[in-house]
Design a protein around this motif. Structure first.
Motif, PDB file in Angstrom:
ATOM      1  N   ALA A  57      32.948  43.955  40.135  1.00 51.83           N
ATOM      2  CA  ALA A  57      31.820  43.770  39.228  1.00 51.83           C
ATOM      3  C   ALA A  57      31.535  44.828  38.343  1.00 51.83           C
ATOM      4  O   ALA A  57      30.784  44.706  37.061  1.00 51.83           O
ATOM      5  CB  ALA A  57      30.644  43.233  39.941  1.00 51.83           C
ATOM      6  N   ASP A  58      31.993  46.111  38.700  1.00 49.96           N
ATOM      7  CA  ASP A  58      31.705  47.036  37.784  1.00 49.96           C
ATOM      8  C   ASP A  58      32.641  48.268  38.184  1.00 49.96           C
ATOM      9  O   ASP A  58      32.913  48.463  39.455  1.00 49.96           O
ATOM     10  CB  ASP A  58      30.139  47.813  38.329  1.00 49.96           C
ATOM     11  CG  ASP A  58      29.527  48.660  37.305  1.00 49.96           C
ATOM     12  OD1 ASP A  58      30.302  49.589  36.947  1.00 49.96           O
ATOM     13  OD2 ASP A  58      28.654  48.454  36.998  1.00 49.96           O
ATOM     14  N   ALA A  59      33.058  48.895  36.993  1.00 53.11           N
ATOM     15  CA  ALA A  59      34.076  49.936  37.140  1.00 53.11           C
ATOM     16  C   ALA A  59      33.568  51.164  38.188  1.00 53.11           C
ATOM     17  O   ALA A  59      34.279  51.916  38.747  1.00 53.11           O
ATOM     18  CB  ALA A  59      34.530  50.423  36.035  1.00 53.11           C
TER      19      ALA A  59
ATOM     20  N   THR B  97      40.241  58.266  35.868  1.00 55.70           N
ATOM     21  CA  THR B  97      40.186  57.604  34.334  1.00 55.70           C
ATOM     22  C   THR B  97      41.218  57.753  33.673  1.00 55.70           C
ATOM     23  O   THR B  97      42.047  58.781  33.648  1.00 55.70           O
ATOM     24  CB  THR B  97      38.786  58.284  34.017  1.00 55.70           C
ATOM     25  OG1 THR B  97      38.352  57.540  33.055  1.00 55.70           O
ATOM     26  CG2 THR B  97      39.073  59.570  33.789  1.00 55.70           C
ATOM     27  N   ARG B  98      41.112  56.948  32.454  1.00 59.18           N
ATOM     28  CA  ARG B  98      42.030  57.106  31.548  1.00 59.18           C
ATOM     29  C   ARG B  98      41.005  57.896  30.182  1.00 59.18           C
ATOM     30  O   ARG B  98      40.159  56.939  29.680  1.00 59.18           O
ATOM     31  CB  ARG B  98      42.687  55.768  30.936  1.00 59.18           C
ATOM     32  CG  ARG B  98      43.608  55.052  32.003  1.00 59.18           C
ATOM     33  CD  ARG B  98      43.987  53.718  31.592  1.00 59.18           C
ATOM     34  NE  ARG B  98      42.810  52.867  31.862  1.00 59.18           N
ATOM     35  CZ  ARG B  98      43.133  51.502  31.477  1.00 59.18           C
ATOM     36  NH1 ARG B  98      44.174  50.929  30.943  1.00 59.18           N
ATOM     37  NH2 ARG B  98      42.148  50.763  31.631  1.00 59.18           N
TER      38      ARG B  98
ATOM     39  N   GLY C  21      43.572  45.841  30.349  1.00 57.16           N
ATOM     40  CA  GLY C  21      42.504  45.685  31.354  1.00 57.16           C
ATOM     41  C   GLY C  21      42.919  46.560  32.631  1.00 57.16           C
ATOM     42  O   GLY C  21      43.879  46.148  33.178  1.00 57.16           O
ATOM     43  N   ASN C  22      41.872  47.155  33.313  1.00 60.03           N
ATOM     44  CA  ASN C  22      42.073  47.423  34.602  1.00 60.03           C
ATOM     45  C   ASN C  22      40.381  47.967  35.107  1.00 60.03           C
ATOM     46  O   ASN C  22      40.083  49.045  34.666  1.00 60.03           O
ATOM     47  CB  ASN C  22      42.993  48.577  34.622  1.00 60.03           C
ATOM     48  CG  ASN C  22      43.283  48.947  36.329  1.00 60.03           C
ATOM     49  OD1 ASN C  22      42.257  48.769  37.046  1.00 60.03           O
ATOM     50  ND2 ASN C  22      44.401  49.230  36.518  1.00 60.03           N
TER      51      ASN C  22
ATOM     52  N   THR D  12      33.574  53.237  26.387  1.00 58.30           N
ATOM     53  CA  THR D  12      34.301  53.004  27.676  1.00 58.30           C
ATOM     54  C   THR D  12      34.666  51.653  27.488  1.00 58.30           C
ATOM     55  O   THR D  12      33.866  50.575  27.099  1.00 58.30           O
ATOM     56  CB  THR D  12      33.270  52.975  28.966  1.00 58.30           C
ATOM     57  OG1 THR D  12      33.039  54.277  28.958  1.00 58.30           O
ATOM     58  CG2 THR D  12      33.850  52.639  30.153  1.00 58.30           C
ATOM     59  N   ALA D  13      35.918  51.262  27.616  1.00 61.85           N
ATOM     60  CA  ALA D  13      36.634  50.017  27.566  1.00 61.85           C
ATOM     61  C   ALA D  13      37.258  49.343  28.703  1.00 61.85           C
ATOM     62  O   ALA D  13      37.837  50.352  29.564  1.00 61.85           O
ATOM     63  CB  ALA D  13      37.374  49.804  26.225  1.00 61.85           C
ATOM     64  N   VAL D  14      37.331  48.081  29.119  1.00 60.37           N
ATOM     65  CA  VAL D  14      38.314  47.514  29.877  1.00 60.37           C
ATOM     66  C   VAL D  14      39.048  46.159  29.073  1.00 60.37           C
ATOM     67  O   VAL D  14      38.226  45.266  29.023  1.00 60.37           O
ATOM     68  CB  VAL D  14      37.541  46.963  31.138  1.00 60.37           C
ATOM     69  CG1 VAL D  14      38.266  46.226  31.970  1.00 60.37           C
ATOM     70  CG2 VAL D  14      36.842  48.204  31.651  1.00 60.37           C
TER      71      VAL D  14
END
Length: 310
Positions: free
Chosen positions: A22-24, A135-136, A151-152, A167-169
């Motif tokens: 649900a959340d990084a 993190t990336r 996506g990850n 911040t992206a996914v």
């Protein structure tokens, strides 16, 4: 503990998976707990700790009156061992050595990253890429770039630019860094933006596909607006879509793509309005169009400078 228990049910495991996905931040928190569990297991296997435990469990009969010292010593030793491990776990890991990618004036470059994501660097731009287990991270130091992210949820992709982060996914977006503001345009997917003021206060915002915003060095985020997708896609194809721009804006943008800089030799030209589609790599045609369509003439004053006059 529940996940490791033999009686952990499929329903409980499914609930955990939903929570983690649900959340990084949830995934990051779980990775930290798993790391601490692993470190504590390693500490249990330390020979010194094992010897202390054996001494505590088998005290010498003659020292019965001082038996409490041995388990106390063992407990203290274990506490010291954990104290040595936990601060290293709690402290943020050092950033890995970054890889720098650069473009010169007029150059564009596509960089494919190890996870399949890619960065399209515009002219005169610099980025530093730092991938770690947590993190990336990409630092945009100068210019403009388009990011196409694989996506990850458990491995967030974070762009640091100016006074904020993006911040992206699994998205495609652009970030442009200017002296005063940082512009963000989202082509598809979702983004989370955080901007920080010098005093530490933060502002947050989110975008969905087709939206954009900007934030300044003071950490102020503008209202969300519709992104100019034609302009956003145009520069990736070497085109500049100009809609009623001031000539000063057009000159500044075209100068980013050339070592030969245009200069307004007459201040009254700054607010001349221009519309059209221009090739960013074709300064010569731009000058011809300006001289044919407007009361402007171009005069070369050096090998690297051309002056625009009435």
């Amino acid at each position: 503990m529940r996940l490791l228990a033999p009686d952990c049910t499929p329903v409980q495991r499914a609930a955990f998976e939903r929570w983690r996905d649900a959340d990084a931040a949830h995934a990051a928190a779980y990775r930290e707990v798993a790391l601490l569990w692993k470190l504590s297991k390693a500490a249990m296997q330390d020979p010194a700790l094992a010897a202390a435990a054996r001494r505590a469990l088998q005290p010498e009969p003659r020292a019965r009156q001082r038996r409490w010292l041995i388990p106390a010593f063992a407990a203290g030793f274990a506490a010291l061992a954990v104290a040595a491990i936990v601060p290293r776990w709690l402290a943020p890991p050092a950033d890995p050595a970054g890889i720098t990618y650069t473009t010169s004036a007029g150059q564009q470059r596509t960089v494919t990253l190890s996870d399949g994501s890619s960065i399209l660097l515009d002219t005169d731009s610099d980025v530093v890429v730092r991938y770690s287990a947590r993190t990336r991270r990409v630092d945009l130091l100068r210019g403009q770039a388009q990011f196409s992210v694989q996506g990850n949820h458990a491995w967030p992709f974070v762009v640091h630019a100016g006074a904020g982060t993006v911040t992206a996914v699994g998205t495609q977006f652009q970030v442009r860094l200017d002296e005063q503001v940082t512009e963000v345009a989202l082509l598809k997917g979702k983004l989370a933006i955080a901007a920080q003021a010098p005093g530490g206060a933060t502002q947050d915002a989110s975008l969905i596909g087709g939206q954009g915003l900007c934030y300044d060095q003071s950490g102020q985020i503008s209202p969300v607006h519709n992104a100019d997708l034609q302009q956003a896609k145009g520069w990736t194809q070497g085109q500049l879509f100009v809609h009623n721009w001031r000539l000063a804006e057009l000159v500044a943008e075209m100068n980013r793509y050339s070592d030969t800089k245009l200069q307004l030799g007459d201040p009254s030209l700054q607010n001349v309005r221009i519309s059209g589609v221009f090739r960013t790599s074709d300064q010569r045609t731009l000058l011809l169009l300006l001289q044919q369509g407007w009361a402007i003439r171009a005069r070369r004053v050096s090998d690297t400078q051309i002056q625009l006059l009435r």
